[in-house]
Design a protein around this motif. Structure first.
Motif, PDB file in Angstrom:
ATOM      1  N   SER A 277      43.877  28.587  25.260  1.00 26.27           N
ATOM      2  CA  SER A 277      42.641  28.160  25.904  1.00 26.27           C
ATOM      3  C   SER A 277      42.034  26.970  25.196  1.00 26.27           C
ATOM      4  O   SER A 277      41.584  26.007  25.813  1.00 26.27           O
ATOM      5  CB  SER A 277      41.637  29.319  25.944  1.00 26.27           C
ATOM      6  OG  SER A 277      42.163  30.389  26.699  1.00 26.27           O
TER       7      SER A 277
ATOM      8  N   CYS B 192      40.930  24.003  33.360  1.00 23.33           N
ATOM      9  CA  CYS B 192      39.631  24.467  33.857  1.00 23.33           C
ATOM     10  C   CYS B 192      39.045  23.589  34.939  1.00 23.33           C
ATOM     11  O   CYS B 192      38.101  23.996  35.594  1.00 23.33           O
ATOM     12  CB  CYS B 192      38.623  24.564  32.707  1.00 23.33           C
ATOM     13  SG  CYS B 192      39.051  25.785  31.455  1.00 23.33           S
TER      14      CYS B 192
ATOM     15  N   GLN C 111      42.255  29.641  38.544  1.00 22.81           N
ATOM     16  CA  GLN C 111      41.642  29.732  37.218  1.00 22.81           C
ATOM     17  C   GLN C 111      40.952  31.086  37.032  1.00 22.81           C
ATOM     18  O   GLN C 111      41.020  31.689  35.957  1.00 22.81           O
ATOM     19  CB  GLN C 111      40.623  28.596  37.034  1.00 22.81           C
ATOM     20  CG  GLN C 111      39.951  28.572  35.671  1.00 22.81           C
ATOM     21  CD  GLN C 111      40.957  28.378  34.550  1.00 22.81           C
ATOM     22  OE1 GLN C 111      41.738  27.439  34.581  1.00 22.81           O
ATOM     23  NE2 GLN C 111      40.950  29.251  33.562  1.00 22.81           N
ATOM     24  N   ARG C 112      40.294  31.557  38.110  1.00 20.88           N
ATOM     25  CA  ARG C 112      39.647  32.871  38.010  1.00 20.88           C
ATOM     26  C   ARG C 112      40.687  33.967  37.783  1.00 20.88           C
ATOM     27  O   ARG C 112      40.449  34.935  37.048  1.00 20.88           O
ATOM     28  CB  ARG C 112      38.834  33.151  39.271  1.00 20.88           C
ATOM     29  CG  ARG C 112      37.553  32.332  39.380  1.00 20.88           C
ATOM     30  CD  ARG C 112      36.633  32.887  40.462  1.00 20.88           C
ATOM     31  NE  ARG C 112      37.255  32.843  41.772  1.00 20.88           N
ATOM     32  CZ  ARG C 112      37.136  31.800  42.607  1.00 20.88           C
ATOM     33  NH1 ARG C 112      36.444  30.725  42.235  1.00 20.88           N
ATOM     34  NH2 ARG C 112      37.717  31.821  43.791  1.00 20.88           N
TER      35      ARG C 112
ATOM     36  N   ASP D 281      41.522  33.872  34.158  1.00 17.40           N
ATOM     37  CA  ASP D 281      40.434  34.454  33.372  1.00 17.40           C
ATOM     38  C   ASP D 281      40.418  35.976  33.498  1.00 17.40           C
ATOM     39  O   ASP D 281      40.236  36.689  32.491  1.00 17.40           O
ATOM     40  CB  ASP D 281      39.095  33.870  33.828  1.00 17.40           C
ATOM     41  CG  ASP D 281      38.993  32.380  33.554  1.00 17.40           C
ATOM     42  OD1 ASP D 281      39.749  31.894  32.681  1.00 17.40           O
ATOM     43  OD2 ASP D 281      38.175  31.703  34.213  1.00 17.40           O
ATOM     44  N   SER D 282      40.612  36.487  34.734  1.00 12.56           N
ATOM     45  CA  SER D 282      40.602  37.936  34.937  1.00 12.56           C
ATOM     46  C   SER D 282      41.778  38.593  34.220  1.00 12.56           C
ATOM     47  O   SER D 282      41.624  39.650  33.579  1.00 12.56           O
ATOM     48  CB  SER D 282      40.657  38.260  36.434  1.00 12.56           C
ATOM     49  OG  SER D 282      39.528  37.724  37.104  1.00 12.56           O
TER      50      SER D 282
ATOM     51  N   THR E 142      43.329  37.460  31.630  1.00 14.95           N
ATOM     52  CA  THR E 142      43.109  37.363  30.184  1.00 14.95           C
ATOM     53  C   THR E 142      42.139  38.440  29.713  1.00 14.95           C
ATOM     54  O   THR E 142      42.379  39.124  28.699  1.00 14.95           O
ATOM     55  CB  THR E 142      42.578  35.976  29.818  1.00 14.95           C
ATOM     56  OG1 THR E 142      43.496  34.980  30.279  1.00 14.95           O
ATOM     57  CG2 THR E 142      42.402  35.834  28.314  1.00 14.95           C
ATOM     58  N   ARG E 143      41.030  38.602  30.451  1.00 14.55           N
ATOM     59  CA  ARG E 143      40.062  39.643  30.076  1.00 14.55           C
ATOM     60  C   ARG E 143      40.689  41.033  30.193  1.00 14.55           C
ATOM     61  O   ARG E 143      40.469  41.914  29.350  1.00 14.55           O
ATOM     62  CB  ARG E 143      38.812  39.534  30.953  1.00 14.55           C
ATOM     63  CG  ARG E 143      37.923  38.347  30.618  1.00 14.55           C
ATOM     64  CD  ARG E 143      36.561  38.488  31.298  1.00 14.55           C
ATOM     65  NE  ARG E 143      36.688  38.558  32.753  1.00 14.55           N
ATOM     66  CZ  ARG E 143      36.636  37.493  33.557  1.00 14.55           C
ATOM     67  NH1 ARG E 143      36.484  36.282  33.038  1.00 14.55           N
ATOM     68  NH2 ARG E 143      36.753  37.640  34.867  1.00 14.55           N
TER      69      ARG E 143
END
Length: 425
Positions: A21, A28, A366-367, A370-371, A373-374
């Motif tokens: 990241s 991003c 991208q979302r 992010d999802s 990764t979380r």
């Protein structure tokens, strides 16, 4: 409960994600590079490339000499014919010889000199318009070559990111195999994917080198391999609507040149018609007879008789060339109109795709990263899920780059016809 080794591996994977990241591997924004080039590397902007090309491109430099060539031809066309001096002896014996010294001046009739000047003047105008057309073509070539270098540079960056992800995927798959959670088939698939990505990286490096060579060629100056081309600005420049462009079609350099070529052919036709009238030659001189010891003045007029050759063949050929120029002008207008409409359609399609990627596809991809990764950090997803999401994002980014390249190519094709759209009203 996961064992200590698995917890340690998960911790290392989380650190890897944070590293990806921070280095820009998790892209991003849809209008910038995924990772900025090092600040120590020189950056070439489009404006610099254009200035270098206008100053150093050898083909443009050669075309600029046409202005001086046309000026010389115009000067030569306005010159009058030179007088002619002649001497003759009617007898070889000295005591009975008669000698004549004559000065002759051709006088052009039928407006030949004015017709030549008219043809040469049209040539001067054509040279100026042709230089403008070549500058427009060179500008379009530089824009296309610069865009190709941008595209190749971004694809190389994405290929390096794909390689980093594939290598990490191999390590994760190997760890899962060693832990007994996956079959060796998963490791084989990861190795195959890594080999494919490495081949893609090799192709991307080759494509960037070729793109840089093409850019250096149109610029007329060498381009160092340590130079990066400037990234594209956010948002694509607007293009005038179709009706406005087609209204300005008659003002384009190529169509003006086609119209001027009709005038050139008509002027050449007038010159050939003037050649039907023979020129008059006026002669004045002095004749001296050794026998009579007397000098007399000599005056003469001469003119060809246009009995057989009245230049009718050249007149006919010039008339047909004039008709040909009119048809070529119509063909040029039809071609430019078709090329404009085709380029506009390509620009609108590519611009719509780029906007769709920026507005919907890239943010969604991208979302998803992010999802994933979380979810991985919370223990809900495996790292391979994160890698798949990242690969999807990189694939979308590649398609976005292709859409931007097609839109830029379409705009360059329009500017090849109309010139710099930014300076037009």
């Amino acid at each position: 409960m996961p064992g200590p080794r698995e917890l340690t591996a998960r911790s290392r994977l989380k650190n890897t994600l944070r590293m990806l990241s921070t280095t820009g591997l998790l892209w991003c924004t849809g209008s910038a590079f995924a990772a900025a080039p090092p600040t120590s590397v020189a950056t070439l902007s489009l404006e610099q490339a254009l200035q270098t090309a206008f100053a150093g491109n050898p083909e443009l430099a050669a075309a600029q000499w046409e202005i001086g060539i046309a000026e010389g031809e115009r000067k030569q066309a306005g010159l009058m014919p030179n007088p002619e001096v002649s001497w003759e002896a009617e007898d070889t014996r000295r005591d009975s010889r008669t000698t004549t010294l004559t000065l002759s001046q051709p006088i052009e009739l039928g407006g030949k000199r004015g017709a030549r000047i008219d043809v040469a003047s049209r040539g001067q105008d054509a040279a100026a318009i042709e230089l403008e057309r070549k500058r427009n073509a060179l500008r379009a070539d530089v824009i296309q070559a610069f865009s190709s270098a941008q595209t190749a540079q971004q694809r190389l960056l994405l290929s390096r990111q794909s390689q980093a992800l594939a290598e990490q995927g191999v390590r994760v798959a190997q760890g899962r195999i060693e832990a007994g959670k996956s079959s060796p088939v998963e490791g084989t698939r990861a190795q195959v994917q890594l080999s494919e990505v490495r081949l893609e990286l090799s192709r991307a490096e080759r494509d960037q080198a070729n793109a840089y060579q093409q850019l250096a060629q149109v610029m007329g100056a060498p381009l160092s391999t340590s130079v990066n081309v400037q990234s594209a600005a956010q948002g694509l420049p607007a293009v005038p609507p179709s009706n406005r462009l087609l209204e300005r079609l008659n003002d384009t350099a190529e169509l003006r040149l086609a119209k001027l070529q009709i005038d050139q052919r008509e002027a050449s036709l007038g010159l050939e018609k003037s050649q039907r009238i023979p020129d008059l030659t006026v002669s004045v001189g002095s004749q001296y007879s050794e026998t009579e010891r007397e000098r007399v003045n000599v005056v003469g007029l001469s003119m060809p008789i246009p009995l057989f050759n009245r230049n009718q063949g050249n007149v006919l050929a010039a008339a047909r060339r004039t008709d040909q120029a009119r048809d070529l002008r119509n063909a040029t207008e039809l071609r430019l109109r078709t090329e404009t409409q085709t380029a506009l359609a390509q620009w609108q399609t590519a611009n719509g795709e780029a906007e769709a990627f920026n507005r919907t596809i890239l943010p969604a991809a991208q979302r998803a990263v992010d999802s994933a990764t979380r979810g991985f950090e919370m223990g809900k997803f495996g790292f391979l899920d994160v890698l798949d999401a990242q690969r999807t994002l990189i694939s979308a980014r590649t398609q976005y780059i292709q859409a931007v390249a097609e839109a830029t190519d379409a705009r360059a094709r329009i500017e090849r016809i109309f010139g710099d759209l930014a300076v037009r009203p």
